[in-house]
Design a protein around this motif. Structure first.
Motif, PDB file in Angstrom:
ATOM      1  N   PHE A  83     -36.165 -20.637 -60.952  1.00 15.62           N
ATOM      2  CA  PHE A  83     -34.991 -19.912 -60.421  1.00 15.62           C
ATOM      3  C   PHE A  83     -34.231 -19.573 -58.964  1.00 15.62           C
ATOM      4  N   MET A  84     -35.326 -20.655 -58.171  1.00 12.65           N
ATOM      5  CA  MET A  84     -35.039 -19.966 -56.150  1.00 12.65           C
ATOM      6  C   MET A  84     -33.452 -20.911 -56.560  1.00 12.65           C
ATOM      7  N   GLY A  85     -33.283 -22.281 -57.010  1.00 11.15           N
ATOM      8  CA  GLY A  85     -31.858 -22.579 -56.926  1.00 11.15           C
ATOM      9  C   GLY A  85     -30.986 -21.954 -57.580  1.00 11.15           C
ATOM     10  N   GLN A  86     -31.249 -21.037 -58.675  1.00  9.68           N
ATOM     11  CA  GLN A  86     -30.398 -20.380 -59.179  1.00  9.68           C
ATOM     12  C   GLN A  86     -30.182 -19.138 -58.002  1.00  9.68           C
ATOM     13  N   SER A  87     -31.032 -18.784 -57.574  1.00 12.00           N
ATOM     14  CA  SER A  87     -30.644 -17.665 -56.750  1.00 12.00           C
ATOM     15  C   SER A  87     -30.027 -17.858 -55.449  1.00 12.00           C
ATOM     16  N   THR A 135     -30.207 -19.775 -47.131  1.00 11.74           N
ATOM     17  CA  THR A 135     -29.119 -20.374 -47.733  1.00 11.74           C
ATOM     18  C   THR A 135     -27.979 -19.605 -47.659  1.00 11.74           C
ATOM     19  N   ARG A 136     -28.042 -18.317 -48.241  1.00 11.90           N
ATOM     20  CA  ARG A 136     -26.919 -17.593 -48.269  1.00 11.90           C
ATOM     21  C   ARG A 136     -25.998 -17.618 -46.177  1.00 11.90           C
ATOM     22  N   SER A 153     -19.912 -19.891 -54.433  1.00  8.71           N
ATOM     23  CA  SER A 153     -18.698 -20.197 -54.378  1.00  8.71           C
ATOM     24  C   SER A 153     -19.295 -21.951 -53.521  1.00  8.71           C
ATOM     25  N   LYS A 154     -21.175 -21.789 -53.468  1.00  5.27           N
ATOM     26  CA  LYS A 154     -21.673 -22.913 -52.771  1.00  5.27           C
ATOM     27  C   LYS A 154     -22.102 -24.296 -54.186  1.00  5.27           C
ATOM     28  N   VAL A 167     -26.293 -27.259 -51.699  1.00  2.45           N
ATOM     29  CA  VAL A 167     -27.217 -26.716 -51.516  1.00  2.45           C
ATOM     30  C   VAL A 167     -28.591 -28.252 -51.957  1.00  2.45           C
ATOM     31  N   LEU A 168     -28.902 -29.037 -51.543  1.00  2.54           N
ATOM     32  CA  LEU A 168     -30.072 -29.508 -52.735  1.00  2.54           C
ATOM     33  C   LEU A 168     -31.045 -28.707 -52.065  1.00  2.54           C
ATOM     34  N   PHE A 169     -31.019 -28.200 -53.303  1.00  5.27           N
ATOM     35  CA  PHE A 169     -33.182 -27.403 -53.501  1.00  5.27           C
ATOM     36  C   PHE A 169     -33.993 -27.843 -53.946  1.00  5.27           C
ATOM     37  N   CYS A 170     -34.634 -27.966 -52.568  1.00  2.00           N
ATOM     38  CA  CYS A 170     -36.262 -28.600 -53.553  1.00  2.00           C
ATOM     39  C   CYS A 170     -37.313 -27.514 -53.240  1.00  2.00           C
TER      40      CYS A 170
END
Ligand code: 13P
Ligand code: SF4
Length: 332
Positions: free
Chosen positions: A65-69, A50-51, A76-77, A58-61
C-alpha cells in the motif's frame, strides 16, 4: 550469485550513482535495507517526501500500500518494489468488503449522506478510491486524531477502516463513542464505527507483558503504537505513531527505561540502552522483513538492464479517487 552485504552495498551504491532512482525505506525494514535508503521515514513522511523527489524511478522498500500511495500521488513516477509484500491489515478489506461495511451502516438506519468514511493509509488503492468517491479521506497513525477532529465538524458518522484498534483508540482519546461492525452493538449509537481489521504484529503485546516490565522495573515507561489493542493503550504511558514514538523515546533521559510496543526492527535501532521490546515474542512484521539487500540490488540491476520488475500500476479511475482521498488528508 550470492554476495555479502558489504559487496551488495557497494554494487547498490554504484547503480544508484548511475541511475535516476531514489531508494525509499520504511522504518520497519531490516537494518541493512534501511541503511541504503535515500529517503527513510514513517508512512506519512515517505508519501510526502517522495512526492517532492524528482528521480524517474522510486524503489520502494516497504509494503504494497505504501508503494501504491506513491504511485497514486505521483502517477508520472515509475514505482518499483523489490518485493510486493502485502500488509496483512490492508489485505483484510477489499472493495466488496468495504461496500458490505457501508451496507451494515445503511441497515442500521445511517444513510450514505450521513457517513463520512476515513481509511487508514494501511489500505489498498481500491479502498482509498471508494472512500474518496464517498467524500472521505485517508489518515495515518500520526495524524488520525487531527483528521477525525476535522471530519467530525461535518456532523456525520465516521466509518473507520480497516483498523478497529486505531479507530477505537482515537475515539477513547477524544471521549467519543465507538464500536466495531459485528460486535452486536447498535451502530447508530456510535460516533466512530470501525471495520473489524487489525495488525497481527501489534496484537502480540499483552497486559501480562506490561505487568512483567512494571514489576521488574517500577520506574519503567511503557510506550506503544495505536495499532495495539485499546486495553494495552489504556495501560501505557505513551501512545504514538512510529515518528511520534521515535521522538518521545529519543527525548527521554538516557537513564530512563522504556518498554516499547511496536515493530522489532524499528525499536531495535532506536537507542543504545534502557530500551526494551514489550513482548517475549519478537514482534517482526513478516512482510516488511521480506525485502532483502539482494532484492534491492536485483531490482536496481533490472532497471539498469531496461527491464524494471515489480512495477506498481494503478488504473486511472482508482488513481483519481484514491489521490483525492490522500490529498484531502494532506490539505488538512
Ligand atoms: P506508520 O504510519 O507509523 O509508518 O505505520 C505504518 C505501519 O504499518 C504500522 O504498523
Ligand atoms: Fe501492516 Fe502490521 Fe506490518 Fe504494519 S506491522 S505493515 S500494519 S502487518
Amino acid at each position: 550469485m550470492q554476495y555479502t552485504n558489504e559487496e551488495l552495498k557497494t554494487k547498490i551504491d554504484e547503480l544508484k550513482e548511475k541511475l535516476s532512482v531514489t531508494v525509499v525505506a520504511h522504518f520497519y525494514q531490516r537494518d541493512e535495507v534501511f541503511e541504503v535508503g535515500d529517503i527513510t521515514g514513517d508512512s506519512l513522511e515517505l508519501a510526502v517526501k517522495t512526492r517532492d523527489d524528482d528521480a524517474e524511478f522510486v524503489l520502494f522498500c516497504g509494503v504494497g500500500f505504501m508503494g501504491q500511495s506513491v504511485k497514486v500521488l505521483s502517477p508520472s513516477k515509475r514505482v518499483v518494489m523489490p518485493k510486493v509484500a502485502l500488509c496483512a491489515m490492508a489485505s483484510m478489506i477489499n472493495g466488496a468488503q468495504y461496500d458490505e461495511a457501508v451496507k451494515a451502516l445503511n441497515d442500521s438506519g445511517i444513510t450514505n449522506e450521513n457517513i463520512l468514511p476515513i481509511t487508514y493509509i494501511n489500505s489498498s488503492a481500491e479502498v482509498k478510491a471508494k472512500v474518496g468517491e464517498m467524500g472521505g479521506m485517508v489518515c495515518t497513525s500520526a495524524n488520525a486524531k487531527h483528521i477525525i477532529t476535522a471530519a467530525l465538524k461535518e456532523g456525520k458518522k465516521i466509518l473507520f477502516v480497516p483498523d478497529r484498534c486505531l479507530g477505537q483508540n482515537i475515539a477513547n482519546q477524544m471521549g467519543l463513542k465507538s464500536c466495531v461492525i459485528g460486535d452486536g452493538s447498535d451502530l447508530s449509537e456510535s460516533d466512530i464505527i470501525c471495520f473489524d481489521g487489525f495488525c497481527s504484529v501489534h496484537q502480540l503485546f499483552t497486559l501480562e507483558d506490561i505487568e512483567f516490565y512494571r514489576k521488574k522495573f517500577p520506574d519503567i515507561l511503557i510506550a506503544v503504537h495505536p495499532e495495539c489493542d485499546p486495553a494495552i493503550c489504556n495501560a501505557s504511558d505513551f501512545v504514538g505513531s512510529t515518528s511520534q514514538l521515535i521522538k518521545y523515546i529519543k527525548e527521554l533521559p538516557a537513564e530512563q527505561k522504556v518498554a516499547v510496543g511496536t515493530e522489532f526492527n524499528m525499536v531495535n535501532r532506536l537507542r543504545p540502552s534502557n530500551t526494551y521490546i514489550l513482548s517475549s515474542t519478537k514482534p517482526e512484521c513478516p512482510t516488511m522483513n521480506e525485502t532483502t539487500l539482494q532484492d534491492v540490488y536485483l531490482t536496481l540491476k533490472a532497471i539498469d538492464e531496461g527491464k524494471p520488475i515489480n512495477e506498481i500500476e494503478v488504473d486511472e479511475k482508482t488513481q483519481k479517487w484514491a489521490k483525492i482521498a490522500l490529498e484531502r488528508m494532506l490539505a488538512l
